[in-house]
Scaffold this motif. Sequence first.
Motif, mmCIF file in Angstrom:
data_model
loop_
_atom_site.group_PDB
_atom_site.id
_atom_site.type_symbol
_atom_site.label_atom_id
_atom_site.label_comp_id
_atom_site.label_asym_id
_atom_site.label_seq_id
_atom_site.Cartn_x
_atom_site.Cartn_y
_atom_site.Cartn_z
ATOM 1 N N LEU A 190 19.916 7.881 -0.694
ATOM 2 C CA LEU A 190 20.054 7.668 -2.139
ATOM 3 C C LEU A 190 19.407 6.360 -2.571
ATOM 4 N N GLN A 191 19.518 5.335 -1.731
ATOM 5 C CA GLN A 191 18.878 4.056 -2.046
ATOM 6 C C GLN A 191 17.355 4.192 -2.043
ATOM 7 N N SER A 192 16.835 5.000 -1.121
ATOM 8 C CA SER A 192 15.385 5.206 -1.073
ATOM 9 C C SER A 192 14.912 5.947 -2.327
ATOM 10 N N THR A 232 0.839 -1.204 0.000
ATOM 11 C CA THR A 232 0.000 0.000 0.000
ATOM 12 C C THR A 232 0.875 1.255 0.000
ATOM 13 N N LEU A 233 0.244 2.371 -0.262
ATOM 14 C CA LEU A 233 0.971 3.639 -0.226
ATOM 15 C C LEU A 233 1.508 3.899 1.188
ATOM 16 N N GLU A 234 0.723 3.552 2.198
ATOM 17 C CA GLU A 234 1.198 3.710 3.576
ATOM 18 C C GLU A 234 2.425 2.835 3.835
ATOM 19 N N ILE A 282 6.138 4.189 4.970
ATOM 20 C CA ILE A 282 6.847 3.656 6.145
ATOM 21 C C ILE A 282 8.230 3.159 5.746
ATOM 22 N N ASP A 283 8.313 2.421 4.643
ATOM 23 C CA ASP A 283 9.607 1.912 4.175
ATOM 24 C C ASP A 283 10.530 3.058 3.770
#
Length: 116
Positions: free
Chosen positions: A20-22, A2-4, A8-9
Amino acid sequence: MTLEDKLIDLNNMILKGEILQSMDKYYHPDCVVIEKNDVVAKGLQQAKDRESSVFEGVEAWLKSEIKSTAVGENVTMTEWHFEYKHKEYGHKNFDQVAVQHWKDGKIMSDRFYALY
């Protein structure tokens, strides 16, 4: 996912210093980054280059804290508190709200509202 779950991730990756990884994981290749009503980056590579240049001058990271989050239809928001020492900008201690607009599971725009 989900978008949530994605928010969170994303935020957990940022808290771990995996910024940068995100961006590789969640930003669209054609994303835009906006700060103070100005587009400061167009496209994923320019956004990553900009982020890298800011962090090059960080001498000590003192605090990253999530104060609140919100999830809507294709939009997410996180209220942050940051504190760090930067060789050019000195001691930075501020709150910031990041607002992401999503399309096809990726961030198309990331806008930052900071309170210094």
